[in-house]
Scaffold this active site. Structure first.
Site, short mmCIF file in Angstrom:
data_model
loop_
_atom_site.label_atom_id
_atom_site.label_comp_id
_atom_site.label_asym_id
_atom_site.label_seq_id
_atom_site.Cartn_x
_atom_site.Cartn_y
_atom_site.Cartn_z
N HIS A 349 -18.60 70.59 -34.97
CA HIS A 349 -17.55 71.54 -34.60
C HIS A 349 -17.94 72.95 -35.00
O HIS A 349 -17.91 73.87 -34.17
CB HIS A 349 -16.24 71.13 -35.29
CG HIS A 349 -15.15 72.14 -35.17
ND1 HIS A 349 -14.05 71.96 -34.35
CD2 HIS A 349 -14.96 73.35 -35.76
CE1 HIS A 349 -13.25 73.01 -34.44
NE2 HIS A 349 -13.78 73.87 -35.29
N GLU A 350 -18.31 73.11 -36.25
CA GLU A 350 -18.56 74.46 -36.75
C GLU A 350 -19.79 75.09 -36.09
O GLU A 350 -19.78 76.27 -35.70
CB GLU A 350 -18.73 74.44 -38.27
CG GLU A 350 -17.49 74.02 -39.03
CD GLU A 350 -16.30 74.95 -38.80
OE1 GLU A 350 -16.50 76.10 -38.37
OE2 GLU A 350 -15.17 74.51 -39.05
N HIS A 353 -19.25 76.58 -32.71
CA HIS A 353 -18.75 77.96 -32.67
C HIS A 353 -19.91 78.92 -32.43
O HIS A 353 -19.75 79.94 -31.75
CB HIS A 353 -18.05 78.32 -33.98
CG HIS A 353 -16.62 77.86 -34.06
ND1 HIS A 353 -15.66 78.21 -33.13
CD2 HIS A 353 -15.98 77.09 -34.98
CE1 HIS A 353 -14.50 77.67 -33.46
NE2 HIS A 353 -14.67 76.99 -34.58
N GLU A 373 -11.65 77.09 -29.85
CA GLU A 373 -11.48 75.98 -30.79
C GLU A 373 -11.69 74.64 -30.10
O GLU A 373 -12.31 73.72 -30.66
CB GLU A 373 -10.08 76.03 -31.42
CG GLU A 373 -10.01 76.84 -32.68
CD GLU A 373 -10.88 76.26 -33.79
OE1 GLU A 373 -10.78 75.04 -34.07
OE2 GLU A 373 -11.66 77.02 -34.38
N HIS A 437 -5.78 76.96 -33.30
CA HIS A 437 -6.07 75.57 -33.64
C HIS A 437 -5.09 74.62 -32.98
O HIS A 437 -5.38 73.42 -32.85
CB HIS A 437 -6.04 75.37 -35.15
CG HIS A 437 -7.14 76.08 -35.87
ND1 HIS A 437 -7.02 77.39 -36.27
CD2 HIS A 437 -8.38 75.68 -36.24
CE1 HIS A 437 -8.14 77.76 -36.88
NE2 HIS A 437 -8.98 76.75 -36.87
#
Length: 536
Positions: A349-350, A353, A373, A437
C-alpha cells in the site's frame, strides 16, 4: 476535472510529430529502463510541437514526465506544464498518439490556455512562510478528520516558499508552495505541503506528505524466505543488488544498513532486531517483483532505482509510512516495541503511493485523494495475492494482520467498505468532502466487484458479501484483469485532478485498450461495476 478530448482538424500541427518516436513492439505496458530513457528524451524533444498542437499560450511549456508505449506502437506522453518558467500544479496532461505520431486525444487536469494578470506576488516569501506556519500551528492539538491519524503537536519550521501557478481548482492564480515540518502526537513526522494565494495568503490546498497506516498488531514475519544480499569483504549487507540496491537500515542506529557475518538474518521473533528487517526487505522485494513481473515496471519510479526501509523507528511507534522525499518506507515497533508493523499489504500500500506520485500524482484531497488511497489499497491487496504466503493467506482485507483495533478487525474491507464504520460503499455528490481514507471505499468496492462480483462467497476461508447500489448482479472477471485495467488507467489516463466520473471514463478506455474494444465482457463489467457503486 479530467475531460477526454477528441482532437480534430484544429490540431493540424500534429504533422510535426509524425514519426518523432520510433519504437519496437513491446509485450508489456511499461518500457524497459534503457528504452524508457530514450523515450523520455525524445518526448522532451517534441514537447514544444505538442504544446503548439494543443494551442497552449506562448508562456506555457511542457515538461515530459513519463512515456508509456503499447505493443501496437500507440504512445501516451505524460507532461507537466510550466507558465513563464513556474511549475503549474494541476496543469498536467497526457497526450495519446498513434504510432505515426498523430494525436488522437488528450486528458487534461486543467482545460484551456493559462493567463495570469501578473507574475509579481503581492505578498513576500517571508510573509507567505509565516502564514503557512501559522496555518499549521492553528491545528496543533486538533484531531484531524482521519480518525486513524493523530494531531500535530509540534511545528519545527518551513521550507523557503516557492512561487508556482495553482490550477488545481480550475481558477489559475499565482501561489506560494511551502512545506511545513513538524511532528504528530504519535511520533509520526509531519510534512504538510501548503499552497497559499500569493495575493491574499488564503490557503488553497494542503495535504500531508507523510502518508501512514496505523496499527497496533502483533507484527508480521514472513516465515522462512530467500533474500538477495550483498557481500562486502567478510560481511553481508541487507541490500538487494538484483532490485535496484533496495536496502534496509536500523532507525535506532541512525538508519545504518544491516550487516551480518553468516548471511542468516533474524530468528523470527521481535526480540531479534533483524527479524523486522527481514520482513521489510522481503516486502519491498515482493512489491518490486509484483510491478516488474506484472506490468514490466522496474521499480517504483520505473527507473531501476530501489527504495529503502528503516525499521525500529521511534519508541513504541504504531505506524508505518512512505515518504517520497527519502524514497523510503518507515516502520515502527508497535505497542511495547514488540509488534513491528511490517505487513505485506501495508508495505505494498505505502510503496504504491510512490507509484501514484511518479505517474498520475493524484492530488491528496477531494475525490482525487480518495482515488489515490484506493490505488494503494488495490495494489497493496495485489502484492499480498502475488506473494501468496502460507503465513499470510491473501484476501480482500487491508491491515488484517496488524490488528489495529485489538479485536482482529481489519483496517479496511474491499467487498463492503462501510463495514469499517466510516468508508463509503457508493458515490454521492459530497463524497469529495470527507477524509480520503473513507472516500476511497467507492473505488475499493468497484475493484472487488470487477474482480469477484457481487453477492456472498467464501475465498481462502474468508466470507465476503458485496452489495450493489442498484440491485444488479455482477459477475467478476478476476483480480488480475481488474488490476491491469486500473494500472493502465493510472499510468496513461488519470491526471492529478481525476475524479470518480473521470475514473469511470479512464477505466473504460483502459478496458477497451487491453481487451479488444467496447463489445467485450471486460468493458461491460467495468461499466456495470461503476453503476453498481453509483458512478454513472
Amino acid at each position: 476535472m479530467k475531460r477526454k478530448l477528441t482532437v480534430g482538424a484544429a490540431l493540424s500541427a500534429t504533422a510535426l510529430l509524425a514519426g518523432a518516436i520510433q519504437v519496437a513492439a513491446a509485450p508489456a505496458q511499461a518500457a524497459p529502463v534503457p528504452q524508457r530513457v530514450s523515450l523520455i528524451a525524445l518526448a522532451g524533444q517534441q514537447a514544444a510541437p505538442v504544446a503548439k498542437a494543443l494551442a497552449l499560450g506562448g508562456q506555457e511549456q511542457l515538461v515530459v514526465k513519463d512515456v508509456v508505449v503499447d505493443a501496437n506502437g500507440t504512445r501516451h506522453l505524460r507532461y507537466d506544464r510550466t507558465y513563464a518558467g513556474l511549475p503549474v500544479l494541476g496543469g498536467d496532461l497526457v497526450v495519446h498518439q498513434k504510432a505515426n505520431g498523430a494525436i488522437t486525444s488528450v486528458d487534461r487536469a486543467f482545460e484551456g490556455r493559462l493567463s495570469l494578470p501578473s507574475l509579481t506576488p503581492a505578498l513576500s516569501a517571508g510573509t507567505a512562510s509565516t502564514q503557512a506556519v501559522d496555518s499549521v500551528r492553528a491545528t496543533v492539538g486538533i484531531a484531524p478528520s482521519d480518525k486513524d491519524a493523530s494531531p500535530v503537536t509540534r511545528v519545527d519550521g518551513a521550507s523557503t516558499p516557492a512561487l508556482v501557478v495553482w490550477a488545481g481548482d480550475g481558477s489559475p492564480r499565482l501561489a506560494y508552495q511551502t512545506v511545513v515540518h513538524g511532528e504528530r502526537a504519535d511520533g509520526t513526522p509531519s510534512s504538510q505541503r501548503l499552497l497559499t494565494d500569493a495575493a491574499t495568503g488564503q490557503v488553497l490546498s494542503t495535504h500531508e506528505e507523510v502518508q501512514t497506516v496505523n496499527g497496533t498488531g502483533k507484527g508480521v514475519h514472513v516465515g522462512t524466505v530467500t533474500l538477495n544480499t550483498t557481500q562486502s569483504g567478510t560481511t553481508y549487507q541487507l541490500k538487494d543488488p538484483s532490485r535496484g540496491n533496495q536496502w534496509t537500515g536500523n532507525a535506532k542506529s541512525g538508519n545504518a544498513l544491516y550487516t551480518d557475518a553468516d548471511n542468516n538474518w533474524g530468528n523470527g521473533t521481535a526480540s531479534d532486531t533483524q527479524s523486522a528487517a527481514v520482513d521489510a526487505q522481503f516486502g519491498t522485494g515482493v512489491t518490486w517483483d509484483f510491478y516488474k513481473n506484472t506490468y514490466n515496471r522496474t521499480g517504483i519510479k520505473n527507473n531501476g532505482v530501489g527504495a529503502s526501509n528503516r525499521v525500529h523507528y521511534g519508541n513504541a511507534y504504531v505506524n508505518a509510512f512512505w515518504q517520497d522525499s527519502c524514497f523510503c518506507m518507515t516502520y515502527g515497533d508497535g505497542n511495547g516495541n514488540v509488534n513491528p508493523l511490517t505487513a505485506l499489504d501495508v508495505a505494498g500500500h505505502e510503496m504504491s503511493h510512490g507509484v501514484t506520485s511518479a505517474t498520475a500524482n493524484l492530488t491528496y484531497s477531494g475525490e482525487s485523494g480518495g482515488l489515490n488511497e484506493a490505488t494503494s489499497d488495490i495494489f497493496g491487496t495485489m502484492v499480498e495475492w502475488y506473494a501468496n504466503l502460507p503465513v499470510d493467506v491473501p484476501d480482500y482485507l487491508i491491515g488484517e494482520k496488524i490488528n489495529i483495533f485489538g479485536n482482529g478487525q481489519p483496517l479496511r474491507f474491499l467487498d463492503k467498505p462501510s463495514k469499517d464504520g466510516s468508508s463509503k460503499d457508493t458515490w454521492y455528490s459530497g463524497i469529495g468532502g470527507i477524509d480520503v481514507h473513507y472516500s476511497s471505499g467507492v473505488a475499493n468496492h468497484w475493484f472487488y466487484l470487477v474482480s469477484e462480483g457481487s453477492g456472498t462467497k467464501v475465498i481462502n476461508g474468508v466470507t465476503y458479501n458485496s452489495p450493489t447500489a442498484n440491485g444488479s448482479t455482477i459477475t467478476g472477471i478476476g483480480r488480475d484483469k481488474a488490476a491491469a485495467i486500473w494500472y493502465r488507467a493510472l499510468t496513461v489516463y488519470f491526471t492529478s485532478s481525476t475524479n470518480y466520473k473521470a475514473a469511470r471514463a479512464a477505466t473504460l478506455a483502459a478496458a477497451a485498450d487491453l481487451y479488444n474494444g467496447t463489445n467485450t465482457t471486460e468493458y461491460q463489467t467495468v461499466a456495470a461495476a461503476w453503476s453498481a457503486v453509483g458512478v454513472n
